[in-house]
Design a protein around this motif. Structure first.
Motif, PDB file in Angstrom:
ATOM      1  N   PRO A  49       0.794  -1.238   0.000  1.00  0.00           N
ATOM      2  CA  PRO A  49       0.000   0.000   0.000  1.00  0.00           C
ATOM      3  C   PRO A  49       0.823   1.283   0.000  1.00  0.00           C
ATOM      4  CG  PRO A  49      -0.991  -1.603   1.472  1.00  0.00           C
ATOM      5  CD  PRO A  49       0.307  -2.205   1.023  1.00  0.00           C
ATOM      6  N   GLN A  50       1.883   1.348   0.790  1.00  0.00           N
ATOM      7  CA  GLN A  50       2.653   2.583   0.857  1.00  0.00           C
ATOM      8  C   GLN A  50       3.397   2.863  -0.452  1.00  0.00           C
ATOM      9  OE1 GLN A  50       3.339  -0.186   2.484  1.00  0.00           O
ATOM     10  NE2 GLN A  50       5.520  -0.671   2.287  1.00  0.00           N
ATOM     11  N   ILE A  51       3.787   1.798  -1.164  1.00  0.00           N
ATOM     12  CA  ILE A  51       4.451   1.966  -2.452  1.00  0.00           C
ATOM     13  C   ILE A  51       3.426   2.295  -3.528  1.00  0.00           C
ATOM     14  CG2 ILE A  51       5.908   0.868  -4.185  1.00  0.00           C
ATOM     15  CD1 ILE A  51       7.356   1.454  -1.572  1.00  0.00           C
ATOM     16  N   VAL A  52       2.289   1.643  -3.476  1.00  0.00           N
ATOM     17  CA  VAL A  52       1.199   1.940  -4.420  1.00  0.00           C
ATOM     18  C   VAL A  52       0.817   3.411  -4.339  1.00  0.00           C
ATOM     19  CG1 VAL A  52      -1.238   1.506  -4.927  1.00  0.00           C
ATOM     20  CG2 VAL A  52       0.296  -0.412  -4.436  1.00  0.00           C
ATOM     21  N   GLU A  53       0.729   3.938  -3.123  1.00  0.00           N
ATOM     22  CA  GLU A  53       0.340   5.339  -2.938  1.00  0.00           C
ATOM     23  C   GLU A  53       1.304   6.276  -3.664  1.00  0.00           C
ATOM     24  OE1 GLU A  53      -2.763   6.679  -2.126  1.00  0.00           O
ATOM     25  OE2 GLU A  53      -2.599   5.575  -0.242  1.00  0.00           O
ATOM     26  N   GLY A 114      11.854   6.679  -2.235  1.00  0.00           N
ATOM     27  CA  GLY A 114      12.078   5.460  -1.488  1.00  0.00           C
ATOM     28  C   GLY A 114      11.377   5.469  -0.149  1.00  0.00           C
ATOM     29  N   HIS A 115      10.950   4.286   0.270  1.00  0.00           N
ATOM     30  CA  HIS A 115      10.282   4.114   1.561  1.00  0.00           C
ATOM     31  C   HIS A 115      11.201   3.390   2.534  1.00  0.00           C
ATOM     32  CE1 HIS A 115       7.810   1.530   4.315  1.00  0.00           C
ATOM     33  NE2 HIS A 115       7.373   2.740   4.642  1.00  0.00           N
ATOM     34  N   SER A 116      11.312   3.891   3.758  1.00  0.00           N
ATOM     35  CA  SER A 116      12.048   3.243   4.833  1.00  0.00           C
ATOM     36  C   SER A 116      13.507   3.015   4.437  1.00  0.00           C
ATOM     37  CB  SER A 116      11.346   1.941   5.220  1.00  0.00           C
ATOM     38  OG  SER A 116      11.880   1.408   6.400  1.00  0.00           O
ATOM     39  N   ALA A 138       9.906   8.539   1.971  1.00  0.00           N
ATOM     40  CA  ALA A 138       8.710   8.238   2.752  1.00  0.00           C
ATOM     41  C   ALA A 138       9.140   7.424   3.969  1.00  0.00           C
ATOM     42  CB  ALA A 138       7.698   7.456   1.917  1.00  0.00           C
ATOM     43  N   SER A 139       8.910   7.956   5.168  1.00  0.00           N
ATOM     44  CA  SER A 139       9.387   7.313   6.400  1.00  0.00           C
ATOM     45  C   SER A 139      10.843   6.886   6.224  1.00  0.00           C
ATOM     46  CB  SER A 139       8.524   6.103   6.751  1.00  0.00           C
ATOM     47  OG  SER A 139       7.159   6.432   6.766  1.00  0.00           O
ATOM     48  N   VAL A 191      10.114  14.986   2.214  1.00  0.00           N
ATOM     49  CA  VAL A 191       9.895  13.859   3.119  1.00  0.00           C
ATOM     50  C   VAL A 191       8.434  13.840   3.537  1.00  0.00           C
ATOM     51  CG1 VAL A 191      10.346  12.957   5.446  1.00  0.00           C
ATOM     52  CG2 VAL A 191      12.253  13.752   4.030  1.00  0.00           C
ATOM     53  N   ILE A 192       7.819  12.657   3.455  1.00  0.00           N
ATOM     54  CA  ILE A 192       6.507  12.445   4.056  1.00  0.00           C
ATOM     55  C   ILE A 192       6.638  11.317   5.063  1.00  0.00           C
ATOM     56  CG2 ILE A 192       5.301  13.214   1.970  1.00  0.00           C
ATOM     57  CD1 ILE A 192       4.451  10.181   1.685  1.00  0.00           C
ATOM     58  N   THR A 193       5.866  11.385   6.133  1.00  0.00           N
ATOM     59  CA  THR A 193       5.990  10.371   7.159  1.00  0.00           C
ATOM     60  C   THR A 193       4.725  10.327   7.993  1.00  0.00           C
ATOM     61  OG1 THR A 193       7.475   9.517   8.885  1.00  0.00           O
ATOM     62  CG2 THR A 193       7.018  11.879   8.909  1.00  0.00           C
TER      63      THR A 193
END
Length: 246
Positions: A49-53, A114-116, A138-139, A191-193
């Motif tokens: 979900p977080q990547i889809v977003e 990128g996430h995490s 993202a985070s 940055v979003i988190t």
């Protein structure tokens, strides 16, 4: 993997299935604005979900999305044993895909998201690339030391789980730091988190943002944790990408 028909991955293509790192490639327009390399984190995948977003936000703005299926992810059974993951290994795998992406579309602007741990990776990649269009975390993980400190704050069971699940990563965490690389990144950075994130606490996400000289957008959503998703996140991503010139 089982992919619902409404996900961006279901309407996208694949490449490099026989290569070291397969990629999912999506584009909803005939003349894309540019290409974004979208890097998942530990135990991630392009259809989470977080990547889809993030992918959908870029696709809506006319970008081509390249999302690698990085090694050693539980969510990707063909990617190898999850307990063999290291921060450096994830970064190197993402870097190999970045080189391939640049060669495939040499004239297109290239952005990095990128996430995490994917945020950790793109911090290094942005410095290596030298001229990314922009960078979006993202985070995002800034360093192994901060990631470990967050686990310590969660208590001994959280540290024990880390040591059990990713022993090689745990052994090298203290040496991993993206801050020096981010300091060399002149491109706009956002940055979003999630404000309730315990893995990358708000102060650590802010430190990632402050490590780069050209921070343009920082947003933290109440009620969201480490994997932000949902309508509020989609709205924040739209604002963030506008701020980054995407």
């Amino acid at each position: 993997m089982d992919t619902p028909s409404d996900l961006w991955t279901a309407r996208s293509g694949r490449d490099r299935d026989d290569g070291p790192v397969p990629v999912v490639i999506g584009c909803d327009v005939t003349a894309p604005v540019g290409t974004v390399l979208l890097v998942h984190g530990r135990n991630g995948a392009p259809d989470q979900p977080q990547i889809v977003e993030i992918a959908e936000a870029y696709l809506a703005r006319g970008w081509r999305v390249v999302a690698p299926e990085l090694p050693n992810s539980i969510a990707l059974p063909a990617s190898g044993p999850a307990d063999r993951l290291t921060m450096d290994g994830l970064r190197r795998a993402a870097a190999e895909v970045m080189v391939w992406t640049r060669a495939r579309w040499p004239d297109a602007p290239l952005a990095l998201a990128g996430h995490s741990l994917g945020g950790f990776a793109i911090g290094h990649l942005a410095a290596d690339l030298g001229d990314p269009h922009h960078v979006l975390g993202a985070s995002p993980v800034l360093s192994g030391a901060r990631l470990l400190a967050a686990r310590v704050a969660m208590g001994p069971p959280a540290v024990a789980a880390l040591e059990r699940e990713v022993p090689l990563m745990r052994a090298g965490m203290e040496a991993e730091d993206a801050a020096p690389a981010l300091a060399r990144v002149a491109a706009p950075l956002g940055v979003i988190t999630g404000a309730e994130d315990g893995i990358v606490p708000l102060a650590d996400a802010r430190a990632y943002f402050n490590a780069a000289p050209n921070g343009r957008f920082f947003g933290a959503l109440p009620g969201q944790n480490h994997c932000p998703a949902g309508p509020d996140v989609a709205a924040m991503l739209g604002v963030a990408l506008a701020a980054l010139g995407a």
